[in-house]
Write an enzyme that holds these catalytic residues in place. Structure first.
Site, PDB file in Angstrom:
ATOM      1  N   ASP A  92     -31.824 -57.606 -39.377  1.00  0.00           N
ATOM      2  CA  ASP A  92     -32.463 -58.289 -40.511  1.00  0.00           C
ATOM      3  C   ASP A  92     -33.168 -57.329 -41.459  1.00  0.00           C
ATOM      4  OD1 ASP A  92     -31.764 -60.942 -40.354  1.00  0.00           O
ATOM      5  OD2 ASP A  92     -33.545 -61.584 -39.262  1.00  0.00           O
ATOM      6  N   LYS A  95     -33.872 -58.075 -45.129  1.00  0.00           N
ATOM      7  CA  LYS A  95     -34.921 -58.995 -45.597  1.00  0.00           C
ATOM      8  C   LYS A  95     -36.102 -58.250 -46.204  1.00  0.00           C
ATOM      9  CE  LYS A  95     -33.955 -63.080 -42.797  1.00  0.00           C
ATOM     10  NZ  LYS A  95     -34.432 -64.005 -41.744  1.00  0.00           N
ATOM     11  N   HIS A 120     -29.365 -60.855 -47.709  1.00  0.00           N
ATOM     12  CA  HIS A 120     -29.981 -59.879 -46.798  1.00  0.00           C
ATOM     13  C   HIS A 120     -28.944 -59.233 -45.886  1.00  0.00           C
ATOM     14  CE1 HIS A 120     -29.970 -63.020 -43.587  1.00  0.00           C
ATOM     15  NE2 HIS A 120     -30.093 -62.003 -42.755  1.00  0.00           N
ATOM     16  N   ASP A 173     -30.016 -64.343 -32.087  1.00  0.00           N
ATOM     17  CA  ASP A 173     -30.712 -64.580 -33.351  1.00  0.00           C
ATOM     18  C   ASP A 173     -31.030 -66.065 -33.536  1.00  0.00           C
ATOM     19  OD1 ASP A 173     -31.700 -63.994 -35.986  1.00  0.00           O
ATOM     20  OD2 ASP A 173     -29.773 -64.593 -36.818  1.00  0.00           O
TER      21      ASP A 173
END
Length: 300
Positions: A92, A95, A120, A173
């Site tokens: 991630d 992000k 992202h 996730d």
């Protein structure tokens, strides 16, 4: 605490436009594999329902540990497991390039905001491809972790099937996102999250990986607060692979300290269980899981 601090520094540096410190990433991977994965207290805090705001770097450490758990279950060797943890930690990272007010927005996203959030994956992949010293699969997992096993999801890559490493991180996730508190949603108990994963199996997620994951974490993971059929409240301190619905718990005393150790798989003279776990419950705000989970034996 050390792993969270290291992850937070990595994400904050990237958000500030600095290069990823690959040495620190590799140190964090080593820490998670060698220390945290063997700690009941640390694993319990990761696997239990999170009542606090779960920021991106916390989420990423949790996803890394859950990915490692699943990777071990499917037989990954040490080198591949380390690559998996690295990819999960950084899945991630894109992000950090999205405005925080959008990442944490409590309401529904509009079309423009949704497009920014979905970006992202490509942003993260680009950051990681430009970073020397990372495993070649790390940017691939960042790109693919929202792709479905049948070829849907985002970003649009046609009918391409995600890499098996990406599929592992996807399961971890989604589970972690469901059980972690967010500004815009309450945390779901583990058994509810597992049912949601099961519904996604076959279309979005790998059926085999979902089954393996659910079997590995059990419905009542270590560190979960539960209520029994005898109206007792306790903390799960040991799982039972043979009877996953009947873990060992430590009763929760009124002062918040551990009480008697109870094996919920115990049966009475007639052969029936003496008690059942009815549900998971929110942890009291003063609960210190470390008091319950120190020096616990391995799962039965």
């Amino acid at each position: 605490a050390e792993s969270l601090a290291m992850a937070q520094q990595t994400f904050e540096d990237t958000a500030a436009g600095k290069d990823i410190d690959v040495v620190s990433v590799h140190d964090l991977v080593e820490l998670l594999i060698r220390k945290v994965a063997k700690s009941h207290a640390a694993l319990g805090q990761i696997l239990s329902v999170k009542q606090y705001e779960n920021l991106t770097y916390c989420h990423s450490v949790n996803v890394a540990m859950l990915s490692l758990l699943l990777g071990r279950q499917v037989g990954l060797d040490d080198a591949t497991a380390a690559a998996l943890v690295e990819a999960a930690l950084l899945h991630d990272i894109g992000k950090t390039k999205i405005p925080l007010e959008i990442v944490k927005k409590p309401g529904a996203l509009d079309k423009r905001e949704r497009a920014m959030i979905e970006a992202h994956t490509t942003l993260g992949s680009e950051i990681l491809m430009q970073t020397e010293g990372l495993h070649p699969l790390t940017p691939i997992v960042a790109l693919e972790h929202h792709r479905a096993v049948k070829g849907g999801g985002y970003p649009n890559l046609g009918t391409a099937i995600p890499h098996p490493m990406s599929q592992i991180v996807s399961v971890a996730d989604i589970y972690e996102a469901l059980t972690g508190a967010r500004t815009y949603q309450d945390a779901k108990p583990p058994e509810r999250a597992c049912l949601i994963l099961a519904r996604m199996a076959g279309e979005k997620l790998s059926t085999g990986l979902v089954k393996t994951f659910v079997n590995a974490i059990t419905f009542f993971p270590i560190g979960s607060c539960v209520k029994t059929s005898r109206e007792e409240c306790g903390v799960v301190i040991q799982t039972n692979h043979r009877e996953p619905l009947h873990p060992v718990i430590a009763l929760l005393r009124p002062d918040g300290q551990p009480g008697d150790r109870i094996d919920t798989a115990a049966r009475g003279t007639g052969g029936s269980y003496e008690r059942h776990i009815l549900e998971t419950i929110p942890a009291p705000p003063t609960l210190d899981l470390r008091e319950f989970l120190r020096e616990q034996p391995e799962a039965a």
